[in-house]
Motif scaffolding. Structure first.
Motif, PDB file in Angstrom:
ATOM      1  N   GLU A  71     -11.742  -0.572 -23.039  1.00 39.39           N
ATOM      2  CA  GLU A  71     -11.230   0.649 -22.424  1.00 39.39           C
ATOM      3  C   GLU A  71     -10.673   1.621 -23.469  1.00 39.39           C
ATOM      4  O   GLU A  71     -10.893   2.835 -23.377  1.00 39.39           O
ATOM      5  CB  GLU A  71     -10.122   0.321 -21.404  1.00 39.39           C
ATOM      6  N   SER A  72      -9.970   1.095 -24.453  1.00 36.83           N
ATOM      7  CA  SER A  72      -9.374   1.962 -25.477  1.00 36.83           C
ATOM      8  C   SER A  72     -10.439   2.736 -26.242  1.00 36.83           C
ATOM      9  O   SER A  72     -10.251   3.908 -26.587  1.00 36.83           O
ATOM     10  CB  SER A  72      -8.533   1.133 -26.451  1.00 36.83           C
ATOM     11  N   LEU A  75     -11.380   5.986 -24.442  1.00 39.10           N
ATOM     12  CA  LEU A  75     -10.405   7.052 -24.194  1.00 39.10           C
ATOM     13  C   LEU A  75     -10.740   8.386 -24.872  1.00 39.10           C
ATOM     14  O   LEU A  75     -10.588   9.446 -24.248  1.00 39.10           O
ATOM     15  CB  LEU A  75      -8.996   6.588 -24.579  1.00 39.10           C
ATOM     16  N   THR A 113      -8.953  -1.588 -15.494  1.00 35.46           N
ATOM     17  CA  THR A 113      -9.382  -0.186 -15.372  1.00 35.46           C
ATOM     18  C   THR A 113      -8.566   0.535 -14.298  1.00 35.46           C
ATOM     19  O   THR A 113      -8.310   1.730 -14.405  1.00 35.46           O
ATOM     20  CB  THR A 113     -10.892  -0.058 -15.054  1.00 35.46           C
ATOM     21  N   TYR A 116      -5.532   1.725 -16.017  1.00 36.23           N
ATOM     22  CA  TYR A 116      -5.839   2.934 -16.782  1.00 36.23           C
ATOM     23  C   TYR A 116      -5.931   4.136 -15.850  1.00 36.23           C
ATOM     24  O   TYR A 116      -5.414   5.217 -16.140  1.00 36.23           O
ATOM     25  CB  TYR A 116      -7.166   2.765 -17.524  1.00 36.23           C
ATOM     26  N   ASN A 120      -3.995   8.018 -15.468  1.00 33.34           N
ATOM     27  CA  ASN A 120      -4.893   8.983 -16.096  1.00 33.34           C
ATOM     28  C   ASN A 120      -5.713   9.696 -15.021  1.00 33.34           C
ATOM     29  O   ASN A 120      -6.626   9.122 -14.442  1.00 33.34           O
ATOM     30  CB  ASN A 120      -5.825   8.254 -17.084  1.00 33.34           C
TER      31      ASN A 120
END
Length: 399
Positions: A71-72, A75, A113, A116, A120
């Motif tokens: 996931e990072s 970004l 996720t 996240y 976001n």
């Protein structure tokens, strides 16, 4: 209706000259079906035998179609796209797993996720595949009406718990979850489970979305039956509408086992069914919210027209467009530039685990008539535009 998809400057503004050249090279290769078949076979062998090819894959096809290995990694891309009001759907795209520990891991990745997405606003949905949460064979048996063994009943119970865990968290965060469709011979069981989640979580708002593959000739009938159930049992429907991803496999299996081909007779019939489903959903927008997953310009224009005819805002929150990362930027960015809700599926995961997804992407591009040619046409047009701009700038300075 204004033809907005020809604007390549908006479509490819985020890509550098180097990235555009790489994209052109990649789609030129994908256009050649024999090369795709040979490349697929070599890649499978190389990964299976642990040959050091991951770096090569990462710098070519992986980086074009995926956001990263975690996931990072994704970004920076998420932030970049969101600057142009194109949202992201983080998609943990490891496929073909068979063990309980792997299914539990997929659940944890989906929950991750969700975390996240919670913080976001550029990530409005999460997504998972039914076979990411349980064995294909279990879905297949249930879809065929075959009895499960005691052990398999326990497995099915675990699959159901995984759906509930993710959908429950999505409901608590008010973040919709898109559940993908797969092969027709396992889909009935998946549909039944997704419907259960809709009844549970879609009472006041749409959290759970099922996926309809419009190349199946029975899907509009299924949608109508589902709406009847929803009205009777007082829940709302979420639908992701796509054309479909398993056509060759579907036709081959129907021929092998002697049952009626579940796929529409030709591309025109699929296009008609897709557009008929779209119109049906628009006509019942009070009960249905939808995510239109399409790389088809005509269907995209149709939705624009239907929104206008119904006096709805371009960014009506019940209606979304979606495309895959690395494809159809001329649709995604021109739509977002005109105020429509647009999200890109952004796959991620370890290179080796994501390769089945990438191979399917390459094979689909060779089988969809005109898709790769259109990508090349858009890229070529933008290369020419940039070249002319540089020449004109140089001439202006010289004069």
């Amino acid at each position: 209706m204004e033809r907005i998809f020809e604007n390549t400057e908006i479509a490819l503004e985020l890509k550098s000259d180097e990235e555009i050249s790489r994209s052109y090279f990649l789609f030129s290769l994908i256009k050649k079906e024999p090369l795709v078949k040979i490349g697929t076979a070599i890649t499978k062998f190389a990964l299976k035998t642990n040959m050091p090819v991951e770096k090569l894959i990462r710098t070519t096809v992986f980086d074009h179609f995926c956001g990263g290995i975690n996931e990072s990694d994704c970004l920076p891309i998420i932030k970049k796209m969101y600057a142009k009001k194109v949202y992201s759907v983080l998609d943990y795209s490891a496929e073909g797993k068979e063990e309980e520990v792997q299914f539990d891991y997929a659940v944890q990745k989906t929950l991750s996720t969700l975390e996240y997405a919670k913080d976001n606003e550029a990530i409005p949905f999460v997504v998972f595949k039914p076979t990411g949460f349980g064995r294909f064979e279990i879905y297949k048996k249930l879809s065929a009406g075959t009895s499960l063994s005691d052990r398999e009943k326990i497995e099915w119970g675990e699959i159901r718990k995984r759906y509930i865990e993710v959908c429950d968290k999505a409901h608590s965060y008010n973040i919709p979850v898109l559940i993908d469709a797969e092969e027709s011979w396992m889909q009935d069981a998946a549909d039944t489970l997704v419907e259960e989640m809709m009844k549970r979580y879609n009472k006041d708002r749409v959290i759970v979305f099922n996926t309809l593959q419009a190349y199946r000739w029975d899907r509009l009938d299924y949608l109508k039956e589902l709406l009847e159930k929803a009205r009777h049992q007082k829940f709302k429907i979420g639908i992701k509408l796509v054309r479909g991803a398993y056509m060759e496999k579907e036709r081959e299996r129907a021929l092998k086992y002697g049952y009626k081909d579940p796929i529409c007779i030709n591309k025109s019939a699929t296009d008609k069914l897709f557009n008929d489903c779209l119109k049906y959903m628009m006509n019942n927008l009070g009960d249905i919210e939808f995510f239109l997953g399409t790389h088809n310009e005509n269907s995209s224009y149709l939705l624009m027209e239907l929104l206008k005819e119904n006096g709805l805002d371009n960014n009506d929150k019940r209606v979304w467009y979606g495309q895959l990362y690395g494809m159809s930027d001329h649709i995604s960015y021109n739509l977002s530039n005109t105020g429509y809700n647009v999200a890109k599926y952004l796959p991620f995961g370890p290179v080796k685990d994501v390769m089945p997804y990438l191979i399917r992407r390459a094979e689909e591009n060779t089988s969809v008539v005109g898709q790769t040619s259109r990508e090349l046409q858009i890229i070529k047009k933008e290369k020419e535009r940039r070249k002319n701009l540089k020449n004109n700038t140089a001439n202006f300075k010289n004069n």
